[in-house]
Scaffold this motif. Structure first.
Motif, PDB file in Angstrom:
ATOM      1  N   SER A  70     -45.076  86.210  42.856  1.00 32.54           N
ATOM      2  CA  SER A  70     -46.166  85.934  43.776  1.00 32.54           C
ATOM      3  C   SER A  70     -46.504  87.224  44.520  1.00 32.54           C
ATOM      4  CB  SER A  70     -45.782  84.815  44.744  1.00 32.54           C
ATOM      5  OG  SER A  70     -46.932  84.367  45.445  1.00 32.54           O
ATOM      6  N   HIS A  71     -47.411  87.121  45.483  1.00 30.52           N
ATOM      7  CA  HIS A  71     -47.886  88.326  46.169  1.00 30.52           C
ATOM      8  C   HIS A  71     -47.256  88.543  47.536  1.00 30.52           C
ATOM      9  CE1 HIS A  71     -51.040  89.527  43.303  1.00 30.52           C
ATOM     10  NE2 HIS A  71     -51.105  88.239  43.059  1.00 30.52           N
ATOM     11  N   THR A  72     -46.678  87.516  48.112  1.00 30.95           N
ATOM     12  CA  THR A  72     -46.059  87.657  49.429  1.00 30.95           C
ATOM     13  C   THR A  72     -44.648  87.088  49.405  1.00 30.95           C
ATOM     14  OG1 THR A  72     -46.795  85.501  50.275  1.00 30.95           O
ATOM     15  CG2 THR A  72     -48.320  87.370  50.505  1.00 30.95           C
ATOM     16  N   ASN A  73     -43.823  87.594  50.300  1.00 27.31           N
ATOM     17  CA  ASN A  73     -42.457  87.076  50.410  1.00 27.31           C
ATOM     18  C   ASN A  73     -42.459  85.615  50.831  1.00 27.31           C
ATOM     19  OD1 ASN A  73     -40.944  89.449  49.748  1.00 27.31           O
ATOM     20  ND2 ASN A  73     -41.467  90.296  51.747  1.00 27.31           N
ATOM     21  N   VAL A  74     -43.406  85.245  51.699  1.00 26.01           N
ATOM     22  CA  VAL A  74     -43.485  83.859  52.162  1.00 26.01           C
ATOM     23  C   VAL A  74     -43.736  82.921  50.994  1.00 26.01           C
ATOM     24  CG1 VAL A  74     -44.818  82.229  53.560  1.00 26.01           C
ATOM     25  CG2 VAL A  74     -44.238  84.478  54.487  1.00 26.01           C
ATOM     26  N   LYS A 102     -35.697  86.934  40.113  1.00 28.95           N
ATOM     27  CA  LYS A 102     -36.299  86.064  39.100  1.00 28.95           C
ATOM     28  C   LYS A 102     -37.503  85.340  39.690  1.00 28.95           C
ATOM     29  CE  LYS A 102     -32.885  87.224  36.461  1.00 28.95           C
ATOM     30  NZ  LYS A 102     -32.222  88.124  37.423  1.00 28.95           N
ATOM     31  N   ILE A 103     -37.424  85.090  41.010  1.00 28.59           N
ATOM     32  CA  ILE A 103     -38.546  84.501  41.739  1.00 28.59           C
ATOM     33  C   ILE A 103     -38.760  85.378  42.966  1.00 28.59           C
ATOM     34  CG2 ILE A 103     -39.464  82.453  42.890  1.00 28.59           C
ATOM     35  CD1 ILE A 103     -37.483  80.773  41.266  1.00 28.59           C
ATOM     36  N   CYS A 104     -39.784  86.206  42.928  1.00 22.13           N
ATOM     37  CA  CYS A 104     -39.976  87.200  43.989  1.00 22.13           C
ATOM     38  C   CYS A 104     -41.414  87.716  43.952  1.00 22.13           C
ATOM     39  CB  CYS A 104     -38.978  88.348  43.820  1.00 22.13           C
ATOM     40  SG  CYS A 104     -39.118  89.231  42.239  1.00 22.13           S
ATOM     41  N   THR A 105     -41.680  88.751  44.725  1.00 23.43           N
ATOM     42  CA  THR A 105     -43.011  89.365  44.690  1.00 23.43           C
ATOM     43  C   THR A 105     -43.124  90.303  43.486  1.00 23.43           C
ATOM     44  OG1 THR A 105     -42.380  91.263  46.029  1.00 23.43           O
ATOM     45  CG2 THR A 105     -43.164  89.300  47.212  1.00 23.43           C
ATOM     46  N   ILE A 106     -44.346  90.622  43.127  1.00 31.90           N
ATOM     47  CA  ILE A 106     -44.577  91.562  42.024  1.00 31.90           C
ATOM     48  C   ILE A 106     -43.934  92.907  42.342  1.00 31.90           C
ATOM     49  CG2 ILE A 106     -46.352  92.806  40.714  1.00 31.90           C
ATOM     50  CD1 ILE A 106     -48.233  90.434  41.223  1.00 31.90           C
ATOM     51  N   HIS A 107     -44.094  93.356  43.580  1.00 35.42           N
ATOM     52  CA  HIS A 107     -43.538  94.644  43.980  1.00 35.42           C
ATOM     53  C   HIS A 107     -42.014  94.638  43.906  1.00 35.42           C
ATOM     54  CE1 HIS A 107     -47.556  95.001  45.909  1.00 35.42           C
ATOM     55  NE2 HIS A 107     -47.426  96.243  45.508  1.00 35.42           N
ATOM     56  N   ALA A 108     -41.397  93.560  44.373  1.00 33.53           N
ATOM     57  CA  ALA A 108     -39.933  93.489  44.363  1.00 33.53           C
ATOM     58  C   ALA A 108     -39.400  93.517  42.937  1.00 33.53           C
ATOM     59  CB  ALA A 108     -39.466  92.228  45.080  1.00 33.53           C
ATOM     60  N   TYR A 206     -45.581 100.945  48.150  1.00 34.37           N
ATOM     61  CA  TYR A 206     -45.759  99.828  47.224  1.00 34.37           C
ATOM     62  C   TYR A 206     -46.524 100.233  45.967  1.00 34.37           C
ATOM     63  CZ  TYR A 206     -43.899  96.880  50.888  1.00 34.37           C
ATOM     64  OH  TYR A 206     -43.069  96.321  51.824  1.00 34.37           O
ATOM     65  N   ALA A 207     -47.415 101.191  46.090  1.00 34.00           N
ATOM     66  CA  ALA A 207     -48.129 101.688  44.909  1.00 34.00           C
ATOM     67  C   ALA A 207     -47.161 102.373  43.952  1.00 34.00           C
ATOM     68  CB  ALA A 207     -49.241 102.645  45.328  1.00 34.00           C
ATOM     69  N   ASP A 208     -46.193 103.118  44.510  1.00 27.69           N
ATOM     70  CA  ASP A 208     -45.193 103.792  43.673  1.00 27.69           C
ATOM     71  C   ASP A 208     -44.393 102.788  42.859  1.00 27.69           C
ATOM     72  OD1 ASP A 208     -45.863 106.318  44.692  1.00 27.69           O
ATOM     73  OD2 ASP A 208     -44.481 106.097  46.373  1.00 27.69           O
ATOM     74  N   MET A 209     -44.042 101.680  43.487  1.00 27.75           N
ATOM     75  CA  MET A 209     -43.247 100.660  42.793  1.00 27.75           C
ATOM     76  C   MET A 209     -43.969 100.175  41.538  1.00 27.75           C
ATOM     77  SD  MET A 209     -42.014  98.259  45.945  1.00 27.75           S
ATOM     78  CE  MET A 209     -41.485  98.971  47.509  1.00 27.75           C
ATOM     79  N   ILE A 210     -45.261  99.900  41.704  1.00 25.13           N
ATOM     80  CA  ILE A 210     -46.050  99.405  40.572  1.00 25.13           C
ATOM     81  C   ILE A 210     -46.237 100.487  39.516  1.00 25.13           C
ATOM     82  CG2 ILE A 210     -48.266  98.444  39.858  1.00 25.13           C
ATOM     83  CD1 ILE A 210     -46.655  96.513  41.532  1.00 25.13           C
ATOM     84  N   GLN A 211     -46.662 101.681  39.953  1.00 25.32           N
ATOM     85  CA  GLN A 211     -46.966 102.742  39.004  1.00 25.32           C
ATOM     86  C   GLN A 211     -45.724 103.228  38.273  1.00 25.32           C
ATOM     87  OE1 GLN A 211     -50.236 103.464  38.409  1.00 25.32           O
ATOM     88  NE2 GLN A 211     -49.333 104.429  36.589  1.00 25.32           N
ATOM     89  N   ASP A 212     -44.607 103.367  38.985  1.00 26.14           N
ATOM     90  CA  ASP A 212     -43.372 103.806  38.334  1.00 26.14           C
ATOM     91  C   ASP A 212     -42.912 102.787  37.300  1.00 26.14           C
ATOM     92  OD1 ASP A 212     -43.412 106.062  39.821  1.00 26.14           O
ATOM     93  OD2 ASP A 212     -41.743 105.536  41.145  1.00 26.14           O
ATOM     94  N   PHE A 213     -43.112 101.504  37.603  1.00 26.34           N
ATOM     95  CA  PHE A 213     -42.766 100.468  36.623  1.00 26.34           C
ATOM     96  C   PHE A 213     -43.640 100.616  35.380  1.00 26.34           C
ATOM     97  CE2 PHE A 213     -43.623  96.369  34.659  1.00 26.34           C
ATOM     98  CZ  PHE A 213     -42.335  95.903  34.397  1.00 26.34           C
ATOM     99  N   ILE A 214     -44.940 100.824  35.581  1.00 28.02           N
ATOM    100  CA  ILE A 214     -45.860 100.978  34.449  1.00 28.02           C
ATOM    101  C   ILE A 214     -45.476 102.191  33.603  1.00 28.02           C
ATOM    102  CG2 ILE A 214     -48.257 101.480  33.806  1.00 28.02           C
ATOM    103  CD1 ILE A 214     -49.102  99.942  36.354  1.00 28.02           C
TER     104      ILE A 214
END
Length: 552
Positions: A70-74, A102-108, A206-214
């Motif tokens: 999901s997009h938020t921790n909540v 396994k169930i978390c945010t995209i960034h996490a 947070y951008a680094d998390m996504i880009q580094d994963f890609i």
């Protein structure tokens, strides 16, 4: 004309001369397309689809091979907690810890798949940069404001990246007023230092998390991927999700294209509308009554007609009413109905709007009417403990014993007019947790002998802030107390439409004021999201500006 079968695609040489164009076409064909599950407002995307789908998947795959993002921790916490309550999940002995990534945010999830930088760029890092370069201090923010993405420099970077644009590309199309006091030149100067700081201090954003994963992560071995509120995903997030789904057998987008309202951050409404045209639908609504449901359908109808789909979104059994207000400062029968419901029911109320200056008008309305209120996600404008001090002080002066907690609260606000000199810093650490009387406090010289003579708490408390603001606050408090102080949760809240997405209230009040022109469909989606927060009744506040939300 010579044709060539290139990796399964029939290519006409006279049509495709650019190899890169061919590669993009092949790449597009190779991507695994998600199955879209369309869940209009209040249809139970979490409780009805995601939890049931998880039970189904758990029969086929290990929990390690099922990822829900999901997009938020909540939101992620809500999904995980709901799943952990399922009997089938309990039988397998799954725990919060076992489902952490396994169930978390995209960034996490992206961050968990990387080796190296683990700490997230923080407010302390921002303060360090502010010492290094004064440009970072052009806009001063508190820690809470920083965490809420209120600093315009970091906001600009996130928005540009989310849309898949360079800094210069984003500047050409963005609303430049949003990012003041920064301009493109200052942002470009700051970026160099910002990137060097992150590198030297082993932190990431947070951008680094996504880009580094890609760029760096190995394609994960998972069998099922479910993305909650998928329509909120921006350009790089979609790339990351496609990478995650490379080896999956089942790939689901759960959401509502009609609630795509984060286009400024890179969400592609057109993509989600087209992807969801033939989506599996969750039909039964569990939030909106008949009136609000029908209103929302009328609002979003032009979008449905344009993209050629229909949603069979059913209302609850509640009928509800739709009222109209010329403004928030004019009395009329609709206003009387609203105030009567606020003052004489236990229902909840949401005031929402596009942006400024509506937020100021709403707060002024609350203060004028003596209505307790809070911004969504924040504490009340006047804390409950402050109101209790004003309410209970007269009783305390008459001899009514008060618990230690209330004594501490009195101490937080009371001034030297009643507190004995030297006792103002009392911590009460050694005090027994019981009730105390004013006579006890006077006898032990914590309060002055005449402390009980002044029974108006506003006259014995310490002034905080500017005198004018302080006096207005006291007037507001007296209005609340005169109507009968409610010690329960704050029932009236306000926030802009982007902030309230995903929330539910009994009643919703929507201000249609718009201060600038926007894409017509964008306006309709915003309006649709605003009204669909309500369960029972809704009020429309007429636009007070040049433009009206949802009107061409």
């Amino acid at each position: 004309m010579n044709n060539k079968d290139f990796n399964g695609i029939l290519i006409k040489k006279s049509t495709f001369k650019d190899v890169k164009m061919i590669e993009r076409l092949i790449d597009k064909q190779a991507k695994k397309q998600p199955k879209f599950i369309s869940g209009p407002p209040g249809t139970g995307k979490t409780s009805k689809f995601i939890t049931q789908k998880y039970v189904e998947l758990l029969k086929k795959y290990s929990h390690n091979e099922i990822i829900i993002l999901s997009h938020t921790n909540v939101a992620a916490d809500e999904i995980r907690d709901a799943i952990l309550k399922l009997p089938e999940v309990k039988e397998k002995g799954l725990t919060k810890k076992s489902l952490k990534y396994k169930i978390c945010t995209i960034h996490a999830y992206c961050k968990s798949r990387l080796v190296g930088r683990k700490e997230v760029f923080s407010y302390e890092d921002h303060k360090n940069l502010s010492v290094m370069d004064s440009l970072f201090k052009l806009q001063r923010v508190t820690e809470s404001e920083f965490n809420s993405d209120k600093h315009k420099f970091y906001r600009y970077l996130a928005d540009a990246y989310g849309r898949g644009n360079s800094l210069k590309e984003h500047w050409k199309t963005c609303n430049k007023q949003v990012y003041k006091p920064y301009n493109l030149n200052s942002i470009e100067q700051m970026v160099s230092l910002y990137e060097q700081y992150k590198h030297d201090n082993h932190v990431c954003d947070y951008a680094d998390m996504i880009q580094d994963f890609i760029d760096k992560a190995v394609d994960p071995d998972i069998n099922a991927l479910i993305v909650d509120e998928a329509q909120d995903s921006n350009v790089p997030q979609r790339k990351a999700l496609d990478k995650m789904a490379t080896k999956t057998k089942e790939y689901y987008f759960v959401g509502d294209a009609d609630q795509t309202i984060f286009e400024f951050a890179g969400s592609d409404a057109d993509y989600y509308h087209r992807l969801s045209r033939n989506a599996e639908q969750l039909e039964q609504g569990h939030r909106c009554g008949v009136t609000i449901n029908n209103l929302c359908k009328r609002i979003i109808r032009p979008v449905w007609d344009y993209y050629g789909y229909e949603r069979t979104w059913k209302p609850t059994a509640v009928i509800g009413n739709h009222y109209h207000l010329p403004s928030l400062n004019k009395r009329c029968s609709a206003m009387e109905t609203l105030l009567d419901k606020i003052n004489n029911t236990n229902e909840t109320f949401l005031f929402t709007y596009r942006g400024t200056p509506s937020d100021t008008w709403v707060k002024n309305f609350f203060k004028a009417e003596g209505i307790e209120f809070a911004h969504v996600g924040n504490t009340a404008h006047v804390p409950k403990k402050e109101l209790r001090c004003h309410k209970l002080w007269p009783e305390f002066c008459k001899g009514t014993p008060m618990p230690l907690k209330q004594i501490k609260d009195f101490w937080d606000y009371a001034g030297s007019k009643v507190i004995v000199r030297g006792k103002g810093e009392e911590s009460f650490e050694e005090w027994v947790d019981r009730e105390y009387t004013i006579d006890y406090m006077i006898y032990h010289k914590y309060l002055k002998e005449d402390a009980g003579k002044e029974r108006d708490f506003s006259l014995i408390r310490t002034q905080r802030g500017k005198k004018e603001d302080y006096e207005k606050r006291l007037i507001y408090i007296k209005k609340i107390l005169s109507k009968g102080f409610d010690d329960g949760d704050v029932r009236v809240k306000y926030a802009n439409i982007h902030t309230v997405k995903g929330l539910t209230f009994d009643n919703v009040i929507v201000d249609l004021t718009a201060t600038r022109l926007e894409d017509y469909f964008t306006q309709l989606r915003l309006k649709y999201v605003a009204y669909s927060r309500g369960r029972f009744d809704c009020w429309t506040v007429a636009s007070q500006g040049k433009y009206t939300l949802g009107v061409r």
